[in-house]
Design an enzyme around this catalytic site. Sequence first.
Site, PDB file in Angstrom:
ATOM      1  N   TYR A 131      40.102  41.330  47.155  1.00  0.00           N
ATOM      2  CA  TYR A 131      41.286  40.864  47.886  1.00  0.00           C
ATOM      3  C   TYR A 131      41.851  41.951  48.806  1.00  0.00           C
ATOM      4  O   TYR A 131      42.324  41.653  49.909  1.00  0.00           O
ATOM      5  CB  TYR A 131      42.343  40.352  46.916  1.00  0.00           C
ATOM      6  CG  TYR A 131      41.942  39.060  46.256  1.00  0.00           C
ATOM      7  CD1 TYR A 131      41.635  37.936  47.018  1.00  0.00           C
ATOM      8  CD2 TYR A 131      41.839  38.955  44.867  1.00  0.00           C
ATOM      9  CE1 TYR A 131      41.243  36.749  46.425  1.00  0.00           C
ATOM     10  CE2 TYR A 131      41.450  37.764  44.266  1.00  0.00           C
ATOM     11  CZ  TYR A 131      41.152  36.672  45.047  1.00  0.00           C
ATOM     12  OH  TYR A 131      40.760  35.492  44.456  1.00  0.00           O
ATOM     13  N   ASP A 161      45.456  40.233  39.820  1.00  0.00           N
ATOM     14  CA  ASP A 161      44.417  40.727  38.919  1.00  0.00           C
ATOM     15  C   ASP A 161      44.826  42.036  38.257  1.00  0.00           C
ATOM     16  O   ASP A 161      44.380  42.337  37.147  1.00  0.00           O
ATOM     17  CB  ASP A 161      43.101  40.898  39.680  1.00  0.00           C
ATOM     18  CG  ASP A 161      42.526  39.562  40.119  1.00  0.00           C
ATOM     19  OD1 ASP A 161      42.107  38.792  39.245  1.00  0.00           O
ATOM     20  OD2 ASP A 161      42.515  39.283  41.325  1.00  0.00           O
ATOM     21  N   HIS A 199      37.687  41.857  41.497  1.00  0.00           N
ATOM     22  CA  HIS A 199      38.508  40.858  42.188  1.00  0.00           C
ATOM     23  C   HIS A 199      39.595  41.534  43.022  1.00  0.00           C
ATOM     24  O   HIS A 199      39.817  41.168  44.191  1.00  0.00           O
ATOM     25  CB  HIS A 199      39.166  39.916  41.174  1.00  0.00           C
ATOM     26  CG  HIS A 199      38.208  39.081  40.405  1.00  0.00           C
ATOM     27  ND1 HIS A 199      38.604  38.220  39.396  1.00  0.00           N
ATOM     28  CD2 HIS A 199      36.854  38.955  40.466  1.00  0.00           C
ATOM     29  CE1 HIS A 199      37.553  37.617  38.895  1.00  0.00           C
ATOM     30  NE2 HIS A 199      36.477  38.046  39.522  1.00  0.00           N
TER      31      HIS A 199
END
Length: 312
Positions: free
Chosen positions: A101, A62, A97
């Site tokens: 993670y 990302d 995002h």
Amino acid sequence: MDRYVLRPNDPHLWAMYKKAVASFWTVEEVDLSTDVRHWTDKLTEAERRFMSHILAFFAMADGIVGDNLVCNFAKELDHIPEARAFYGFQVAIENIHAEMYTQLIITLVAKENQAALFSAAEDMPCVKAKAQWAAQWLNATHKPIATRLLAFAAVEGVMFSGSFAAIFWLKKRSLMPGLAFSNELISRDEGLHCDFACMLFRQMANKPCQDDAHQIISDAVDIETAFFREALKTPLLGMNSDSMKLYIQFVADRLLDALGYAKMYNVSNPFDFMDNISIEGKTNFFERRVSEYQRMGVFTPSSMEFTMNEEF
């Protein structure tokens, strides 16, 4: 100075932006408490290795997508108000995002193993290959914008697809509910990003020829397939590198069709649990409320008028 006024011209592109806003979520809304126990007690060592590869890739992916938006697309397409609005919001979503993670790795993975996952883009060859391919297009500013738009649609529409499917495979087995929930939200977001790229791409001049488009998609498929050959060295029940290869090819064909090109692979979806989930947004996946995260009132009628006079 008119470009600083947010006056949309294309109702379809603008609807994509409004859909993105309606889907906003935060990391704090994902509960990982059950996942810690599942990771330790219910996943096998092979499954933990598989998921670690996926989290290692996503932890950096990302960031590359966000860099491309900030450094390239948001600047090059700022004359299109819908693109300016959508990309501005997408940067924020990509940050969420990436944060998600990172939180997954910190929460699930043993502390002594975390550094290896965070440095996977340099130290893990199968992750490094994916990062280098995406970074190559990040830096290819000499290429036409339409070609680069296609390449990053491949990043989000092909290179993310297998990893999303792998986590949905865990969901099918009622494992890792927090990871599964975040995956549902993130795959929905990325599907919308890919849909927006395809819609914008179809309106552009100077698109790559079919041979060039096929080459870009084929390269992405090959790199993604190689990633899963490494990540799935040990076949798992209902998940192996051969079935994943077919799924990646299936998704690539869906993307090619959405971009306006002929399919290359003509294969069927090998994963029954993915039948009702289209990463490209071909089903009503984005129309339904995902766990009530769609913000109320975003799609209410507006007095804003649209005109179809934008040149691309």
